[in-house]
Design an enzyme around this catalytic site. Structure first.
Site, PDB file in Angstrom:
ATOM      1  N   PRO A  10       0.794  -1.227   0.000  1.00 36.05           N
ATOM      2  CA  PRO A  10       0.000   0.000   0.000  1.00 36.05           C
ATOM      3  C   PRO A  10       0.830   1.283   0.000  1.00 36.05           C
ATOM      4  O   PRO A  10       1.861   1.371   0.686  1.00 36.05           O
ATOM      5  CB  PRO A  10      -0.788  -0.092   1.306  1.00 36.05           C
ATOM      6  CG  PRO A  10      -0.845  -1.532   1.619  1.00 36.05           C
ATOM      7  CD  PRO A  10       0.406  -2.147   1.074  1.00 36.05           C
ATOM      8  N   ASN A  11       0.364   2.234  -0.771  1.00 38.60           N
ATOM      9  CA  ASN A  11       0.893   3.606  -0.840  1.00 38.60           C
ATOM     10  C   ASN A  11       2.220   3.733  -1.588  1.00 38.60           C
ATOM     11  O   ASN A  11       2.690   4.861  -1.801  1.00 38.60           O
ATOM     12  CB  ASN A  11       1.022   4.229   0.570  1.00 38.60           C
ATOM     13  CG  ASN A  11      -0.302   4.270   1.291  1.00 38.60           C
ATOM     14  OD1 ASN A  11      -1.281   4.756   0.729  1.00 38.60           O
ATOM     15  ND2 ASN A  11      -0.360   3.737   2.493  1.00 38.60           N
ATOM     16  N   ARG A  18       5.253  11.168  -2.297  1.00 39.13           N
ATOM     17  CA  ARG A  18       4.910  10.889  -0.912  1.00 39.13           C
ATOM     18  C   ARG A  18       6.121  11.096  -0.006  1.00 39.13           C
ATOM     19  O   ARG A  18       7.133  10.415  -0.158  1.00 39.13           O
ATOM     20  CB  ARG A  18       4.469   9.434  -0.844  1.00 39.13           C
ATOM     21  CG  ARG A  18       4.260   8.898   0.530  1.00 39.13           C
ATOM     22  CD  ARG A  18       4.140   7.381   0.478  1.00 39.13           C
ATOM     23  NE  ARG A  18       3.861   6.866   1.802  1.00 39.13           N
ATOM     24  CZ  ARG A  18       4.108   5.628   2.179  1.00 39.13           C
ATOM     25  NH1 ARG A  18       4.624   4.764   1.325  1.00 39.13           N
ATOM     26  NH2 ARG A  18       3.840   5.253   3.404  1.00 39.13           N
ATOM     27  N   TYR A  23      11.151   8.988   1.738  1.00 37.81           N
ATOM     28  CA  TYR A  23      11.165   7.906   0.745  1.00 37.81           C
ATOM     29  C   TYR A  23      11.924   8.249  -0.536  1.00 37.81           C
ATOM     30  O   TYR A  23      12.038   7.404  -1.418  1.00 37.81           O
ATOM     31  CB  TYR A  23       9.726   7.495   0.410  1.00 37.81           C
ATOM     32  CG  TYR A  23       8.981   6.952   1.609  1.00 37.81           C
ATOM     33  CD1 TYR A  23       9.408   5.799   2.243  1.00 37.81           C
ATOM     34  CD2 TYR A  23       7.863   7.616   2.124  1.00 37.81           C
ATOM     35  CE1 TYR A  23       8.754   5.303   3.360  1.00 37.81           C
ATOM     36  CE2 TYR A  23       7.198   7.126   3.241  1.00 37.81           C
ATOM     37  CZ  TYR A  23       7.646   5.977   3.857  1.00 37.81           C
ATOM     38  OH  TYR A  23       6.996   5.496   4.961  1.00 37.81           O
ATOM     39  N   ASN A  74       8.051  -5.408  -0.509  1.00 41.38           N
ATOM     40  CA  ASN A  74       7.972  -4.265   0.395  1.00 41.38           C
ATOM     41  C   ASN A  74       6.508  -4.180   0.807  1.00 41.38           C
ATOM     42  O   ASN A  74       5.675  -3.695   0.044  1.00 41.38           O
ATOM     43  CB  ASN A  74       8.403  -2.965  -0.294  1.00 41.38           C
ATOM     44  CG  ASN A  74       8.348  -1.792   0.678  1.00 41.38           C
ATOM     45  OD1 ASN A  74       7.770  -1.904   1.767  1.00 41.38           O
ATOM     46  ND2 ASN A  74       8.948  -0.677   0.305  1.00 41.38           N
ATOM     47  N   ALA A  77       3.060  -0.476   5.151  1.00 36.87           N
ATOM     48  CA  ALA A  77       2.615  -0.511   6.549  1.00 36.87           C
ATOM     49  C   ALA A  77       2.121  -1.896   6.969  1.00 36.87           C
ATOM     50  O   ALA A  77       2.083  -2.201   8.170  1.00 36.87           O
ATOM     51  CB  ALA A  77       1.523   0.530   6.768  1.00 36.87           C
ATOM     52  N   HIS A  80       3.916  -4.095   9.572  1.00 33.92           N
ATOM     53  CA  HIS A  80       3.879  -3.918  11.016  1.00 33.92           C
ATOM     54  C   HIS A  80       2.718  -4.632  11.699  1.00 33.92           C
ATOM     55  O   HIS A  80       2.695  -4.735  12.909  1.00 33.92           O
ATOM     56  CB  HIS A  80       3.858  -2.417  11.330  1.00 33.92           C
ATOM     57  CG  HIS A  80       4.877  -1.653  10.544  1.00 33.92           C
ATOM     58  ND1 HIS A  80       6.225  -1.955  10.589  1.00 33.92           N
ATOM     59  CD2 HIS A  80       4.745  -0.647   9.622  1.00 33.92           C
ATOM     60  CE1 HIS A  80       6.878  -1.144   9.757  1.00 33.92           C
ATOM     61  NE2 HIS A  80       6.005  -0.348   9.159  1.00 33.92           N
ATOM     62  N   GLU A  98      12.403  -9.141   2.606  1.00 32.20           N
ATOM     63  CA  GLU A  98      11.573  -7.973   2.926  1.00 32.20           C
ATOM     64  C   GLU A  98      12.388  -6.705   2.652  1.00 32.20           C
ATOM     65  O   GLU A  98      13.531  -6.600   3.099  1.00 32.20           O
ATOM     66  CB  GLU A  98      11.179  -8.049   4.409  1.00 32.20           C
ATOM     67  CG  GLU A  98      10.352  -6.880   4.895  1.00 32.20           C
ATOM     68  CD  GLU A  98      10.070  -6.975   6.402  1.00 32.20           C
ATOM     69  OE1 GLU A  98      10.403  -8.010   7.026  1.00 32.20           O
ATOM     70  OE2 GLU A  98       9.542  -5.989   6.946  1.00 32.20           O
ATOM     71  N   HIS A 100      12.606  -2.402   2.623  1.00 31.45           N
ATOM     72  CA  HIS A 100      12.071  -1.095   3.030  1.00 31.45           C
ATOM     73  C   HIS A 100      12.987  -0.008   2.507  1.00 31.45           C
ATOM     74  O   HIS A 100      14.227  -0.116   2.618  1.00 31.45           O
ATOM     75  CB  HIS A 100      11.987  -0.967   4.550  1.00 31.45           C
ATOM     76  CG  HIS A 100      11.012  -1.925   5.140  1.00 31.45           C
ATOM     77  ND1 HIS A 100       9.642  -1.764   5.017  1.00 31.45           N
ATOM     78  CD2 HIS A 100      11.191  -3.078   5.822  1.00 31.45           C
ATOM     79  CE1 HIS A 100       9.035  -2.779   5.604  1.00 31.45           C
ATOM     80  NE2 HIS A 100       9.956  -3.594   6.103  1.00 31.45           N
ATOM     81  N   LEU A 101      12.391   1.035   1.978  1.00 31.96           N
ATOM     82  CA  LEU A 101      13.182   2.187   1.524  1.00 31.96           C
ATOM     83  C   LEU A 101      13.768   2.921   2.729  1.00 31.96           C
ATOM     84  O   LEU A 101      14.938   3.299   2.743  1.00 31.96           O
ATOM     85  CB  LEU A 101      12.293   3.158   0.733  1.00 31.96           C
ATOM     86  CG  LEU A 101      11.741   2.615  -0.582  1.00 31.96           C
ATOM     87  CD1 LEU A 101      10.278   2.987  -0.756  1.00 31.96           C
ATOM     88  CD2 LEU A 101      12.556   3.114  -1.747  1.00 31.96           C
ATOM     89  N   SER A 102      12.913   3.142   3.731  1.00 29.87           N
ATOM     90  CA  SER A 102      13.366   3.880   4.915  1.00 29.87           C
ATOM     91  C   SER A 102      13.928   2.909   5.947  1.00 29.87           C
ATOM     92  O   SER A 102      13.666   1.702   5.883  1.00 29.87           O
ATOM     93  CB  SER A 102      12.184   4.662   5.507  1.00 29.87           C
ATOM     94  OG  SER A 102      11.184   3.763   5.969  1.00 29.87           O
ATOM     95  N   ARG A 107      12.592   5.054  12.978  1.00 27.42           N
ATOM     96  CA  ARG A 107      11.358   5.819  12.823  1.00 27.42           C
ATOM     97  C   ARG A 107      10.418   5.622  14.019  1.00 27.42           C
ATOM     98  O   ARG A 107      10.860   5.239  15.088  1.00 27.42           O
ATOM     99  CB  ARG A 107      10.709   5.434  11.490  1.00 27.42           C
ATOM    100  CG  ARG A 107      11.633   5.744  10.307  1.00 27.42           C
ATOM    101  CD  ARG A 107      10.966   5.543   8.984  1.00 27.42           C
ATOM    102  NE  ARG A 107       9.810   6.424   8.846  1.00 27.42           N
ATOM    103  CZ  ARG A 107       8.851   6.262   7.921  1.00 27.42           C
ATOM    104  NH1 ARG A 107       8.919   5.247   7.080  1.00 27.42           N
ATOM    105  NH2 ARG A 107       7.845   7.109   7.854  1.00 27.42           N
TER     106      ARG A 107
HETATM  107  C1  DQA Z   1       8.054   1.322   4.101  1.00 34.29           C
HETATM  108  C2  DQA Z   1       8.047   1.586   5.614  1.00 34.29           C
HETATM  109  C3  DQA Z   1       6.636   1.419   6.179  1.00 34.29           C
HETATM  110  O1  DQA Z   1       6.644   1.714   7.587  1.00 34.29           O
HETATM  111  C4  DQA Z   1       5.682   2.371   5.509  1.00 34.29           C
HETATM  112  O2  DQA Z   1       4.371   2.163   5.990  1.00 34.29           O
HETATM  113  C5  DQA Z   1       5.724   2.282   4.022  1.00 34.29           C
HETATM  114  C6  DQA Z   1       7.016   2.169   3.382  1.00 34.29           C
HETATM  115  C7  DQA Z   1       9.433   1.609   3.475  1.00 34.29           C
HETATM  116  O3  DQA Z   1       9.644   1.182   2.338  1.00 34.29           O
HETATM  117  O4  DQA Z   1      10.249   2.291   4.079  1.00 34.29           O
HETATM  118  O5  DQA Z   1       4.708   2.372   3.351  1.00 34.29           O
HETATM  119  O6  DQA Z   1       7.756  -0.058   3.879  1.00 34.29           O
END
Ligand code: DQA
Length: 147
Positions: A10-11, A18, A23, A74, A77, A80, A98, A100-102, A107
C-alpha cells in the site's frame, strides 16, 4: 530463467510525491524500470505488482509457487501488523526478502517491529531505492547457488 516476483504494498504507488524526505524523489515506475534492467542483465525474469489491497498481495503470494522462484516484498505498513500476509508467505514457503526504503528502526515505534521479518530469509531496510536493487542482487546470488 529463474523468476522473481516483486511485490509493492500500500501507498508505494505514490513514491516520488509521498514524503520525499523519507522515501526519496524517485517514482515507483522508475524503480520498476531499474529493476527490469537489472533483472535482464542478471538473466532473471521479474514480475512486478503493486497493490493497495492486502488480499491482492495475498492472492499473488498464493499463486507464486511453481510460477516464481523468489519473492521480494515491500509490504509497506502491512509489515507492522498483517498476520495474514505473514501467514501467506509462511504457507508458500518460497525464499523471500523484505524490503524497506526507509530505515524502519530509526522511525516511529510502531514501524520498528515487522511481523513479516521472522518468515523471510532477511530484510533490507533504509537504503532508499537501493534496498530493492540489493534485494534483487541477493535473490540472484541465492538462485545461482540453488541451481
Ligand atoms: C516502508 C516503511 C513502512 O513503515 C511504511 O508504511 C511504508 C514504506 C518503506 O519502504 O520504508 O509504506 O515499507
Amino acid at each position: 530463467m529463474p523468476r522473481v516476483l516483486v511485490l509493492h504494498g500500500p501507498n508505494l504507488n505514490l513514491l516520488g510525491q509521498r514524503e520525499p524526505e523519507i522515501y526519496g524523489d524517485v517514482s515507483l515506475e522508475k524503480i520498476n524500470q531499474s529493476l527490469q534492467a537489472l533483472a535482464a542483465d542478471a538473466e532473471l525474469e521479474i514480475e512486478i505488482l503493486q497493490s493497495n489491497y492486502e488480499g491482492v498481495l495475498i492472492e499473488a503470494i498464493h499463486q507464486a509457487p511453481g510460477r516464481v522462484d523468489f519473492i521480494l516484498i515491500n509490504p509497506g505498513a502491512l509489515s507492522h501488523y498483517s498476520y495474514a500476509l505473514r501467514d501467506a508467505l509462511k504457507a508458500v514457503n518460497l525464499p523471500a526478502i523484505e524490503i524497506h526504503l526507509s530505515n524502519i528502526y530509526a522511525r516511529e515505534e510502531f514501524r520498528q517491529y515487522s511481523v513479516i521479518a521472522p518468515v523471510v530469509r532477511g530484510q533490507i531496510s533504509g537504503l532508499g531505492a537501493e534496498s530493492y536493487f540489493l534485494g534483487l542482487e541477493a535473490a540472484r546470488r541465492w538462485l545461482q547457488k540453488a541451481q
